[in-house]
Design a protein around this motif. Structure first.
Motif, PDB file in Angstrom:
ATOM      1  N   PRO A   1      39.314  17.592  94.700  1.00 17.23           N
ATOM      2  CA  PRO A   1      39.633  17.882  93.311  1.00 17.23           C
ATOM      3  C   PRO A   1      38.808  17.113  92.285  1.00 17.23           C
ATOM      4  N   ASN A   2      38.427  17.852  91.263  1.00 16.07           N
ATOM      5  CA  ASN A   2      37.735  17.344  90.067  1.00 16.07           C
ATOM      6  C   ASN A   2      36.253  17.053  90.274  1.00 16.07           C
ATOM      7  N   LEU A   3      35.778  17.154  91.508  1.00 15.12           N
ATOM      8  CA  LEU A   3      34.338  16.908  91.715  1.00 15.12           C
ATOM      9  C   LEU A   3      33.493  18.001  91.065  1.00 15.12           C
ATOM     10  N   ASN A   4      34.117  19.168  90.802  1.00 15.24           N
ATOM     11  CA  ASN A   4      33.417  20.222  90.038  1.00 15.24           C
ATOM     12  C   ASN A   4      33.163  19.800  88.589  1.00 15.24           C
ATOM     13  N   MET A   5      33.773  18.691  88.166  1.00 15.69           N
ATOM     14  CA  MET A   5      33.604  18.192  86.785  1.00 15.69           C
ATOM     15  C   MET A   5      32.494  17.139  86.683  1.00 15.69           C
ATOM     16  N   LEU A   6      31.810  16.896  87.796  1.00 14.58           N
ATOM     17  CA  LEU A   6      30.746  15.876  87.795  1.00 14.58           C
ATOM     18  C   LEU A   6      29.775  16.089  86.642  1.00 14.58           C
ATOM     19  N   GLY A   7      29.348  14.983  86.056  1.00 14.63           N
ATOM     20  CA  GLY A   7      28.357  15.049  84.981  1.00 14.63           C
ATOM     21  C   GLY A   7      28.967  15.247  83.612  1.00 14.63           C
TER      22      GLY A   7
ATOM     23  N   ILE B   1      30.700   5.867  86.336  1.00 15.14           N
ATOM     24  CA  ILE B   1      31.271   5.804  87.701  1.00 15.14           C
ATOM     25  C   ILE B   1      30.614   6.830  88.615  1.00 15.14           C
ATOM     26  N   TYR B   2      30.443   8.063  88.108  1.00 12.08           N
ATOM     27  CA  TYR B   2      30.015   9.155  88.991  1.00 12.08           C
ATOM     28  C   TYR B   2      28.601   9.675  88.706  1.00 12.08           C
ATOM     29  N   GLY B   3      27.923   9.079  87.720  1.00 13.61           N
ATOM     30  CA  GLY B   3      26.555   9.492  87.423  1.00 13.61           C
ATOM     31  C   GLY B   3      26.497  10.632  86.410  1.00 13.61           C
TER      32      GLY B   3
ATOM     33  N   ILE C   1      32.947  15.104 104.328  1.00 15.73           N
ATOM     34  CA  ILE C   1      34.077  15.329 103.428  1.00 15.73           C
ATOM     35  C   ILE C   1      34.229  14.218 102.391  1.00 15.73           C
ATOM     36  N   ASN C   2      34.298  14.644 101.136  1.00 19.33           N
ATOM     37  CA  ASN C   2      34.732  13.765 100.051  1.00 19.33           C
ATOM     38  C   ASN C   2      36.040  14.354  99.541  1.00 19.33           C
ATOM     39  N   PRO C   3      37.164  13.850 100.045  1.00 18.14           N
ATOM     40  CA  PRO C   3      38.446  14.449  99.648  1.00 18.14           C
ATOM     41  C   PRO C   3      38.873  14.077  98.228  1.00 18.14           C
TER      42      PRO C   3
ATOM     43  N   THR D   1      41.895  11.678  99.194  1.00 13.51           N
ATOM     44  CA  THR D   1      41.577  10.595 100.133  1.00 13.51           C
ATOM     45  C   THR D   1      42.776   9.661 100.293  1.00 13.51           C
ATOM     46  N   HIS D   2      43.387   9.344  99.137  1.00  8.49           N
ATOM     47  CA  HIS D   2      44.371   8.271  99.075  1.00  8.49           C
ATOM     48  C   HIS D   2      45.805   8.759  99.242  1.00  8.49           C
ATOM     49  N   THR D   3      45.978  10.068  99.421  1.00  7.17           N
ATOM     50  CA  THR D   3      47.345  10.621  99.480  1.00  7.17           C
ATOM     51  C   THR D   3      47.590  11.581 100.639  1.00  7.17           C
TER      52      THR D   3
ATOM     53  N   ILE E   1      31.275   8.931  96.174  1.00  8.45           N
ATOM     54  CA  ILE E   1      30.172   8.680  95.242  1.00  8.45           C
ATOM     55  C   ILE E   1      30.258   7.255  94.694  1.00  8.45           C
ATOM     56  N   SER E   2      31.462   6.846  94.338  1.00  6.48           N
ATOM     57  CA  SER E   2      31.662   5.507  93.770  1.00  6.48           C
ATOM     58  C   SER E   2      31.975   4.507  94.879  1.00  6.48           C
ATOM     59  N   ASP E   3      31.924   3.234  94.495  1.00  8.95           N
ATOM     60  CA  ASP E   3      32.264   2.174  95.454  1.00  8.95           C
ATOM     61  C   ASP E   3      33.768   1.950  95.409  1.00  8.95           C
ATOM     62  N   VAL E   4      34.482   2.769  96.164  1.00  8.24           N
ATOM     63  CA  VAL E   4      35.944   2.784  96.124  1.00  8.24           C
ATOM     64  C   VAL E   4      36.534   1.397  96.407  1.00  8.24           C
ATOM     65  N   LYS E   5      35.880   0.659  97.279  1.00 11.99           N
ATOM     66  CA  LYS E   5      36.392  -0.673  97.672  1.00 11.99           C
ATOM     67  C   LYS E   5      36.529  -1.625  96.482  1.00 11.99           C
TER      68      LYS E   5
ATOM     69  N   PHE F   1      45.218   1.393  94.232  1.00 10.78           N
ATOM     70  CA  PHE F   1      45.701   2.664  94.788  1.00 10.78           C
ATOM     71  C   PHE F   1      44.602   3.458  95.487  1.00 10.78           C
ATOM     72  N   ARG F   2      43.344   3.033  95.317  1.00 12.62           N
ATOM     73  CA  ARG F   2      42.243   3.720  96.013  1.00 12.62           C
ATOM     74  C   ARG F   2      41.871   3.025  97.331  1.00 12.62           C
ATOM     75  N   GLN F   3      42.609   1.969  97.699  1.00 14.25           N
ATOM     76  CA  GLN F   3      42.182   1.174  98.856  1.00 14.25           C
ATOM     77  C   GLN F   3      42.584   1.777 100.203  1.00 14.25           C
TER      78      GLN F   3
HETATM   79  O1  CA2 Z   1      33.962   8.138  94.495  1.00 18.92           O
HETATM   80  C1  CA2 Z   1      34.344   9.231  94.922  1.00 18.92           C
HETATM   81  O2  CA2 Z   1      33.578  10.086  95.381  1.00 18.92           O
HETATM   82  C2  CA2 Z   1      35.827   9.602  94.805  1.00 18.92           C
HETATM   83  O3  CA2 Z   1      36.171  10.352  95.971  1.00 18.92           O
HETATM   84  C3  CA2 Z   1      35.974  10.446  93.557  1.00 18.92           C
HETATM   85  C4  CA2 Z   1      37.414  10.803  93.227  1.00 18.92           C
HETATM   86  C5  CA2 Z   1      38.325   9.573  93.255  1.00 18.92           C
HETATM   87  O4  CA2 Z   1      39.672   9.957  93.096  1.00 18.92           O
HETATM   88  C6  CA2 Z   1      38.169   8.794  94.545  1.00 18.92           C
HETATM   89  O5  CA2 Z   1      38.983   7.650  94.468  1.00 18.92           O
HETATM   90  C7  CA2 Z   1      36.728   8.378  94.761  1.00 18.92           C
HETATM   91  C8  CA2 Z   1      37.517  11.439  91.836  1.00 18.92           C
HETATM   92  C9  CA2 Z   1      36.613  12.612  91.598  1.00 18.92           C
HETATM   93  C10 CA2 Z   1      36.726  12.978  90.162  1.00 18.92           C
HETATM   94  O6  CA2 Z   1      35.458  13.274  89.669  1.00 18.92           O
HETATM   95  C11 CA2 Z   1      35.285  13.257  88.317  1.00 18.92           C
HETATM   96  C12 CA2 Z   1      34.137  13.836  87.860  1.00 18.92           C
HETATM   97  C13 CA2 Z   1      33.884  13.863  86.511  1.00 18.92           C
HETATM   98  C14 CA2 Z   1      34.774  13.319  85.617  1.00 18.92           C
HETATM   99  C15 CA2 Z   1      35.916  12.725  86.078  1.00 18.92           C
HETATM  100  C16 CA2 Z   1      36.180  12.705  87.444  1.00 18.92           C
END
Ligand code: CA2
Length: 144
Positions: free
Chosen positions: A9-15, A21-23, A72-74, A78-80, A100-104, A109-111
């Motif tokens: 979810p929401n990865l379609n909103m990248l950019g 955080i996500y580039g 897979i990037n859930p 991932t966390h639920t 994509i991000s450094d979740v650690k 709640f992302r751990q």
């Molecule tokens: O770092 C990652 O790839 C994540 O899987 C991205 C997820 C996040 O919930 C995980 O903890 C780590 C969130 C994806 C949301 O992507 C967005 C893209 C554009 C704007 C806002 C969020």
């Protein structure tokens, strides 16, 4: 060799938001990187993104018997999602987790990563490069 690349979810909103955080690159650019990497390596690939947990579970189940590896990037699931973990375990297809991000280094709640428990490898904090590494890793891992 056939791979399935799944994005949650929401990865379609990248950019569009949170570029720190996500580039700055969008989802189409991510898809292009995946298709270009696989074409260069002689790998067949299907790329699928969904904002729905069940759709991701259906896609994992559908890979049974016709797919050699899963990237897979859930995302937040991932966390639920024990459902995604169970699906990955059920099909027993070698899977690599990408973030994509450094979740650690992010919120508590992302751990936890449920999906990660069914994956042979995780790449995080490398941006889109993590997907390229995951594809190359699976090619090596699968010995093809
Ligand atoms: O770092 C990652 O790839 C994540 O899987 C991205 C997820 C996040 O919930 C995980 O903890 C780590 C969130 C994806 C949301 O992507 C967005 C893209 C554009 C704007 C806002 C969020």
């Amino acid at each position: 060799m056939k791979l399935l690349v799944l994005n949650g979810p929401n990865l379609n909103m990248l950019g569009l938001r949170e570029p720190d955080i996500y580039g700055r690159q969008d989802y189409a650019a991510l898809e292009k990187l995946i298709y270009d990497t696989c074409a260069a390596e002689g790998i067949k690939v299907e790329v699928f993104q969904s904002n729905h947990e069940g759709a991701l579970v259906d896609k994992i189940q559908g890979a049974y018997g016709n797919t050699d590896g899963i990237v897979i990037n859930p995302a937040a699931y991932t966390h639920t999602s024990i459902a995604i973990l169970d699906a990955l375990k059920a099909v027993a297809i070698p899977a690599v987790e990408v973030h994509i991000s450094d979740v650690k280094s992010r919120e508590d709640f992302r751990q936890i990563s449920y999906a990660g428990k069914a994956c042979v490898k995780t790449y995080m904090g490398l941006g889109f490069e993590g997907y390229r590494r995951a594809i190359l890793f699976l090619k090596e891992y699968l010995g093809k």
